[in-house]
Design a protein around this motif. Sequence first.
Motif, PDB file in Angstrom:
ATOM      1  N   ASP A 142       0.830  -1.208   0.000  1.00 44.67           N
ATOM      2  CA  ASP A 142       0.000   0.000   0.000  1.00 44.67           C
ATOM      3  C   ASP A 142       0.862   1.253   0.000  1.00 44.67           C
ATOM      4  O   ASP A 142       0.481   2.287  -0.554  1.00 44.67           O
ATOM      5  N   VAL A 143       2.026   1.140   0.645  1.00 43.29           N
ATOM      6  CA  VAL A 143       2.975   2.260   0.720  1.00 43.29           C
ATOM      7  C   VAL A 143       4.370   1.721   0.444  1.00 43.29           C
ATOM      8  O   VAL A 143       4.749   0.668   0.978  1.00 43.29           O
ATOM      9  N   PHE A 144       5.123   2.427  -0.373  1.00 38.79           N
ATOM     10  CA  PHE A 144       6.496   2.017  -0.683  1.00 38.79           C
ATOM     11  C   PHE A 144       7.417   3.188  -0.363  1.00 38.79           C
ATOM     12  O   PHE A 144       7.317   4.261  -0.966  1.00 38.79           O
ATOM     13  N   ALA A 145       8.293   3.008   0.622  1.00 36.23           N
ATOM     14  CA  ALA A 145       9.245   4.045   1.009  1.00 36.23           C
ATOM     15  C   ALA A 145      10.611   3.720   0.418  1.00 36.23           C
ATOM     16  O   ALA A 145      11.071   2.578   0.497  1.00 36.23           O
ATOM     17  N   HIS A 146      11.249   4.711  -0.146  1.00 39.75           N
ATOM     18  CA  HIS A 146      12.520   4.479  -0.829  1.00 39.75           C
ATOM     19  C   HIS A 146      13.444   5.670  -0.621  1.00 39.75           C
ATOM     20  O   HIS A 146      13.015   6.739  -0.169  1.00 39.75           O
ATOM     21  N   VAL A 147      14.723   5.490  -0.980  1.00 40.55           N
ATOM     22  CA  VAL A 147      15.693   6.578  -0.902  1.00 40.55           C
ATOM     23  C   VAL A 147      15.885   7.189  -2.289  1.00 40.55           C
ATOM     24  O   VAL A 147      15.495   8.312  -2.545  1.00 40.55           O
ATOM     25  N   ARG A 148      16.500   6.447  -3.198  1.00 37.22           N
ATOM     26  CA  ARG A 148      16.756   6.955  -4.544  1.00 37.22           C
ATOM     27  C   ARG A 148      15.493   6.934  -5.396  1.00 37.22           C
ATOM     28  O   ARG A 148      14.568   6.172  -5.136  1.00 37.22           O
ATOM     29  N   PRO A 149      15.454   7.748  -6.440  1.00 40.47           N
ATOM     30  CA  PRO A 149      14.299   7.750  -7.342  1.00 40.47           C
ATOM     31  C   PRO A 149      14.039   6.365  -7.912  1.00 40.47           C
ATOM     32  O   PRO A 149      14.976   5.601  -8.191  1.00 40.47           O
ATOM     33  N   LEU A 150      12.779   6.025  -8.070  1.00 41.71           N
ATOM     34  CA  LEU A 150      12.406   4.742  -8.626  1.00 41.71           C
ATOM     35  C   LEU A 150      12.697   4.714 -10.126  1.00 41.71           C
ATOM     36  O   LEU A 150      12.846   5.748 -10.765  1.00 41.71           O
ATOM     37  N   ASP A 151      12.752   3.505 -10.686  1.00 43.80           N
ATOM     38  CA  ASP A 151      12.838   3.385 -12.136  1.00 43.80           C
ATOM     39  C   ASP A 151      11.439   3.114 -12.678  1.00 43.80           C
ATOM     40  O   ASP A 151      10.530   2.732 -11.934  1.00 43.80           O
ATOM     41  N   PRO A 152      11.210   3.295 -13.979  1.00 42.78           N
ATOM     42  CA  PRO A 152       9.869   3.109 -14.535  1.00 42.78           C
ATOM     43  C   PRO A 152       9.286   1.722 -14.297  1.00 42.78           C
ATOM     44  O   PRO A 152       8.072   1.590 -14.064  1.00 42.78           O
ATOM     45  N   ALA A 153      10.132   0.686 -14.333  1.00 39.07           N
ATOM     46  CA  ALA A 153       9.635  -0.678 -14.129  1.00 39.07           C
ATOM     47  C   ALA A 153       9.086  -0.862 -12.721  1.00 39.07           C
ATOM     48  O   ALA A 153       8.052  -1.507 -12.521  1.00 39.07           O
ATOM     49  N   THR A 154       9.762  -0.305 -11.739  1.00 35.81           N
ATOM     50  CA  THR A 154       9.291  -0.398 -10.355  1.00 35.81           C
ATOM     51  C   THR A 154       7.977   0.358 -10.194  1.00 35.81           C
ATOM     52  O   THR A 154       7.049  -0.120  -9.541  1.00 35.81           O
TER      53      THR A 154
END
Length: 408
Positions: free
Chosen positions: A67-79
């Motif tokens: 429901d929520v995805f926390a990340h550091v670096r910018p995501l890629d389009p596939a993700t």
Amino acid sequence: MKVGIARECREGERRVAATPETVKQLAGLGLDVLVESGAGAPAGHGDDEYRAAGARIVPKLDLANLDVFAHVRPLDPATAAALHRGAVTVGLAAPSSELPTVSALAEAGVTSFALELVPRISRAQSMDALTSQALVAGYRCVLEAAIRLPRFFPLYMTAAGTIPPARVLVLGVGVAGLQAIGTAKRLGARVSANDIRPASAEEVASMGGTFIRLDLETAEASGGYARELTADRGALQRRLLAPHVAQADVLITTAAVPGRRAPLLVTRDMVQGMRPGSVVVDLAAESGGNVEGSVPGMDLHVPTADGQGSVTLVGLKDAASAMPADASRLYAKNVANLLALMTRKGVVAPDFDDEVVAETCLTHDGAVRHAATAEALAALRDRPGAPGAATPGPEAPITPESENEGVV
């Protein structure tokens, strides 16, 4: 709701979007936190610490069920495309340079929050990742310079003679610049600084530095950021700075204009005018560079004009990631505090009537909400085949000597 914490996969990234401390905070909000095994290891947090804090450890995150995805670096389009419609993401998004990902987030119906867009107001300070990570990066700049400078930073008076303090010049007096000034002063250097914003003089003085006043118009945009100078004013600024650069043993550049390529403050000729053995650290190397010819992640040796030696030009890369423990401690709190603002009774439900939520939101319900990014995407679509998101590279040819060193 399920909140996923990923193991960052970009090379050089050692930070993590949640620490055991923030897992407790999120669990206390009624959220179910899933941490990918090994996610916190580079920052010094093992899986058992996360379990003890209330997280579930999984071998690999199932993005479609988060429901929520926390990340550091910018995501890629596939993700971005793998997330389900209505999912929420929180992290650094670099919207101006990651347009394909922004487009993918919008197409997937993901509600994404870019921490770069957090408004600079008092209520949002605890969520301001740019500030927290700039603090780490500014400190790191000085350490990198001190390691490479072939002399002491502080004044020493000994029976064998007196060693004068190193002269450090900092260009760009945001959070990173102020931290660089403070760190260099604590190491005993004589520090001076310059910025095109009028409020900077008092800030530099408060850190113990000497402000360099140039006969140049001030340039401050909203939120306390610098505004880009015109080409003529930029050339005048470089001309006025040249003698100060020549006198410095260490030059640290931290200037940035949000959403734009970093301004060119120092030319190759200015670097060549420094004394042999001097060190230049360009914190803005990853966003185009404040120093002509700097390359992210590389040390370059620029021959001095007198031909008697060279100046070491350091293009910093992953500056905050180089200190992952404290960088993650600060960043994870930024993420958790933003999620806490949007969570009610265990449900993350953004309230777009809230100024912080509205301004930080990048995409929602299939649309790009951030106006500048939406305009950039529209312009990109109007120019088929345009390179779009690529960050301009160095303007001078580089002949590398090794993976980490080279000659300009």
